[in-house]
Design a protein around this motif. Structure first.
Motif, short mmCIF file in Angstrom:
data_model
loop_
_atom_site.label_atom_id
_atom_site.label_comp_id
_atom_site.label_asym_id
_atom_site.label_seq_id
_atom_site.Cartn_x
_atom_site.Cartn_y
_atom_site.Cartn_z
N ALA A 1 0.86 -1.18 0.00
CA ALA A 1 0.00 0.00 0.00
C ALA A 1 0.89 1.23 0.00
O ALA A 1 1.79 1.35 0.84
CB ALA A 1 -0.91 0.00 1.22
N LEU A 2 0.65 2.15 -0.91
CA LEU A 2 1.48 3.35 -1.00
C LEU A 2 1.34 4.24 0.23
O LEU A 2 2.30 4.89 0.64
CB LEU A 2 1.13 4.16 -2.26
CG LEU A 2 1.63 3.57 -3.57
CD1 LEU A 2 1.08 4.36 -4.75
CD2 LEU A 2 3.15 3.55 -3.61
N GLU A 3 0.17 4.29 0.82
CA GLU A 3 -0.04 5.19 1.96
C GLU A 3 0.59 4.67 3.25
O GLU A 3 1.15 5.45 4.02
CB GLU A 3 -1.53 5.43 2.17
CG GLU A 3 -1.81 6.52 3.19
CD GLU A 3 -3.27 6.93 3.22
OE1 GLU A 3 -3.65 7.57 4.21
OE2 GLU A 3 -4.01 6.64 2.27
N THR A 4 0.52 3.37 3.47
CA THR A 4 0.97 2.81 4.75
C THR A 4 2.23 1.96 4.67
O THR A 4 2.88 1.72 5.68
CB THR A 4 -0.13 1.93 5.37
OG1 THR A 4 -0.35 0.80 4.49
CG2 THR A 4 -1.41 2.71 5.56
N GLY A 5 2.55 1.45 3.48
CA GLY A 5 3.69 0.55 3.33
C GLY A 5 3.38 -0.90 3.67
O GLY A 5 4.23 -1.77 3.54
N LEU A 6 2.15 -1.19 4.07
CA LEU A 6 1.76 -2.55 4.44
C LEU A 6 1.73 -3.45 3.21
O LEU A 6 1.20 -3.07 2.17
CB LEU A 6 0.38 -2.54 5.11
CG LEU A 6 -0.15 -3.89 5.59
CD1 LEU A 6 0.69 -4.41 6.73
CD2 LEU A 6 -1.59 -3.76 6.03
N SER A 7 2.27 -4.66 3.36
CA SER A 7 2.21 -5.64 2.28
C SER A 7 0.78 -6.18 2.20
O SER A 7 0.22 -6.62 3.20
CB SER A 7 3.17 -6.80 2.53
OG SER A 7 2.91 -7.86 1.62
#
Length: 116
Positions: free
Chosen positions: A86-92
């Protein structure tokens, strides 16, 4: 045009480049505070900044990833194993136990700035 602006407890911003230097749907890598940071500009004009290190391959390649969307979430797919973040959070989005650091990014007077 909108730009994602995140706030942090620090007010240390590093000028990275002109907004117009960023090609929509393409990433670039910048060295900010000793960290490789992947910076992205979407077609809508939003800005995002993530660690450039892909935790699945241990290679600094996310700035060369493919931008997209999954379930309404703006994403980047690593060019190595195609893991999506996710671009906003960095979560895979493929393995919620993994993530990359998301950095605050803002647009100031036509310049892209990142905070570490």
């Amino acid at each position: 045009m909108t730009a994602l602006t995140l706030t942090t407890s620090t007010d240390l911003w590093t000028d990275v480049c002109a907004y117009d230097d960023l090609v929509p749907e393409r990433g670039v890598c910048a060295l900010v505070g000793g960290e490789q940071i992947a910076i992205f500009r979407t077609l809508e004009g939003d800005l995002y900044a993530l660690s450039n290190l892909d935790p699945f391959s241990d290679a600094y390649v996310l700035s060369r990833g493919i931008l997209g969307c999954r379930g309404g979430v703006a994403t980047v797919a690593s060019p190595m194993y195609k893991n999506v973040f996710a671009l906003e959070t960095g979560l895979s989005l493929d393995d919620p136990e993994r993530s990359v650091r998301a950095y605050p990014v803002r647009l100031a007077d036509g310049r892209v700035e990142v905070s570490t």
